[in-house]
Design a protein around this motif. Structure first.
Motif, PDB file in Angstrom:
ATOM      1  N   THR A   7      -0.510  11.253   4.654  1.00 14.62           N
ATOM      2  CA  THR A   7      -0.493   9.878   5.151  1.00 14.62           C
ATOM      3  C   THR A   7      -1.922   9.385   5.373  1.00 14.62           C
ATOM      4  O   THR A   7      -2.244   8.240   5.029  1.00 14.62           O
ATOM      5  CB  THR A   7       0.318   9.808   6.458  1.00 14.62           C
ATOM      6  N   LYS A  10      -3.526   8.392   2.123  1.00 19.21           N
ATOM      7  CA  LYS A  10      -3.007   7.091   1.671  1.00 19.21           C
ATOM      8  C   LYS A  10      -3.627   5.964   2.482  1.00 19.21           C
ATOM      9  O   LYS A  10      -3.987   4.923   1.937  1.00 19.21           O
ATOM     10  CB  LYS A  10      -1.481   7.046   1.792  1.00 19.21           C
ATOM     11  N   TYR A  11      -3.737   6.186   3.780  1.00 18.45           N
ATOM     12  CA  TYR A  11      -4.303   5.170   4.660  1.00 18.45           C
ATOM     13  C   TYR A  11      -5.767   4.894   4.301  1.00 18.45           C
ATOM     14  O   TYR A  11      -6.177   3.731   4.177  1.00 18.45           O
ATOM     15  CB  TYR A  11      -4.171   5.610   6.122  1.00 18.45           C
ATOM     16  N   LYS A  25      -3.070  -4.039  -3.683  1.00 18.90           N
ATOM     17  CA  LYS A  25      -2.987  -2.581  -3.771  1.00 18.90           C
ATOM     18  C   LYS A  25      -2.896  -1.973  -2.373  1.00 18.90           C
ATOM     19  O   LYS A  25      -2.126  -1.038  -2.140  1.00 18.90           O
ATOM     20  CB  LYS A  25      -4.196  -2.019  -4.515  1.00 18.90           C
ATOM     21  N   HIS A  28       0.571  -2.466  -0.976  1.00 22.91           N
ATOM     22  CA  HIS A  28       1.503  -1.502  -1.576  1.00 22.91           C
ATOM     23  C   HIS A  28       1.365  -0.131  -0.909  1.00 22.91           C
ATOM     24  O   HIS A  28       2.370   0.491  -0.536  1.00 22.91           O
ATOM     25  CB  HIS A  28       1.248  -1.404  -3.085  1.00 22.91           C
ATOM     26  N   LEU A  29       0.151   0.352  -0.749  1.00 20.92           N
ATOM     27  CA  LEU A  29      -0.079   1.659  -0.123  1.00 20.92           C
ATOM     28  C   LEU A  29       0.385   1.682   1.334  1.00 20.92           C
ATOM     29  O   LEU A  29       1.005   2.655   1.782  1.00 20.92           O
ATOM     30  CB  LEU A  29      -1.556   2.036  -0.213  1.00 20.92           C
ATOM     31  N   ASN A  31       2.654  -0.211   2.786  1.00 20.05           N
ATOM     32  CA  ASN A  31       4.120  -0.228   2.845  1.00 20.05           C
ATOM     33  C   ASN A  31       4.707   1.127   2.486  1.00 20.05           C
ATOM     34  O   ASN A  31       5.712   1.555   3.062  1.00 20.05           O
ATOM     35  CB  ASN A  31       4.680  -1.336   1.948  1.00 20.05           C
ATOM     36  N   ALA A  32       4.074   1.819   1.540  1.00 24.04           N
ATOM     37  CA  ALA A  32       4.522   3.169   1.182  1.00 24.04           C
ATOM     38  C   ALA A  32       4.347   4.124   2.362  1.00 24.04           C
ATOM     39  O   ALA A  32       5.203   4.981   2.619  1.00 24.04           O
ATOM     40  CB  ALA A  32       3.747   3.676  -0.039  1.00 24.04           C
ATOM     41  N   ILE A  33       3.261   3.957   3.102  1.00 24.34           N
ATOM     42  CA  ILE A  33       3.027   4.792   4.288  1.00 24.34           C
ATOM     43  C   ILE A  33       4.138   4.578   5.302  1.00 24.34           C
ATOM     44  O   ILE A  33       4.700   5.532   5.844  1.00 24.34           O
ATOM     45  CB  ILE A  33       1.651   4.484   4.925  1.00 24.34           C
ATOM     46  N   GLN A  35       7.119   3.483   4.842  1.00 24.12           N
ATOM     47  CA  GLN A  35       8.407   4.022   4.369  1.00 24.12           C
ATOM     48  C   GLN A  35       8.478   5.535   4.568  1.00 24.12           C
ATOM     49  O   GLN A  35       9.518   6.057   4.947  1.00 24.12           O
ATOM     50  CB  GLN A  35       8.624   3.674   2.907  1.00 24.12           C
ATOM     51  N   SER A  36       7.368   6.221   4.319  1.00 28.70           N
ATOM     52  CA  SER A  36       7.391   7.683   4.445  1.00 28.70           C
ATOM     53  C   SER A  36       7.133   8.159   5.879  1.00 28.70           C
ATOM     54  O   SER A  36       7.585   9.226   6.260  1.00 28.70           O
ATOM     55  CB  SER A  36       6.373   8.323   3.501  1.00 28.70           C
ATOM     56  N   ASP A  37       6.408   7.376   6.649  1.00 28.96           N
ATOM     57  CA  ASP A  37       6.079   7.754   8.024  1.00 28.96           C
ATOM     58  C   ASP A  37       6.092   6.504   8.910  1.00 28.96           C
ATOM     59  O   ASP A  37       5.048   5.923   9.208  1.00 28.96           O
ATOM     60  CB  ASP A  37       4.703   8.431   8.068  1.00 28.96           C
TER      61      ASP A  37
END
Length: 175
Positions: A7, A10-11, A25, A28-29, A31-33, A35-37
């Motif tokens: 995480t 990604k951050y 970009k 997107h990253l 929001n992905a963070i 979703q996963s955490d």
């Protein structure tokens, strides 16, 4: 594209994308963070910054700042942009609450927080409150640039107070 494993990686990648002028970009990253955490508070703060500064979607920015503070109230980077947002949205009660919370948070730039509250009071034409906030900002400043800007704020405030003060005329009859 490199595979990002943690995480934090990604951050940091999202912050780098923001620094290189790539908010889509970064969005997107981040929001992905989430979703996963979903408990990773710093992603919410960065999303708040994007929605406030880039997209001008203030309600969504407020949601993200609030969520960040709920998850990690000791994260100092959230308070100043959140106060700027509350000033923009003219939400004095919540601004006062966040102001108090910010001052109690280690790592927060107190000079910046007081200055932002001074700006808010000045916009609201509360001259005396603005003056006190600017003085507190000056007392908490550590850099030459800070002091110069704060002196400019105090001078501008003095000029505004003079412009808006009532003029009393004394007419005397000539007998």
């Amino acid at each position: 594209m490199d595979i990002l494993y943690t995480t934090e990686e990604k951050y940091l990648e999202a912050l780098e994308e923001l620094n290189f002028g790539e908010p889509p970009k970064a969005l997107h990253l981040l929001n992905a963070i989430i979703q996963s955490d979903p408990e990773y508070a710093r992603a919410y703060c960065s999303l708040g910054n994007i929605y406030q500064d880039k997209l001008k979607n203030y309600q969504t920015a407020g949601y993200y700042y609030k969520k960040c503070i709920e998850l990690e109230p000791e994260f100092p980077d959230t308070y100043l942009p959140y106060l700027r947002l509350l000033s923009t949205l003219e939400m004095p009660r919540l601004a006062d609450q966040i102001f108090a919370q910010a001052l109690a948070t280690k790592g927060v730039c107190k000079c910046c927080i007081y200055e932002q509250m001074g700006i808010y009071a000045e916009q609201d034409k509360r001259w005396e409150a603005a003056n006190e906030f600017y003085k507190q900002a000056l007392l908490n400043s550590t850099g030459i640039e800070d002091k110069s800007a704060l002196h400019d704020n105090l001078q501008r405030l003095k000029d505004k107070k003079r412009l808006t003060s009532q003029v009393i005329y004394n007419f005397q009859s000539q007998d």
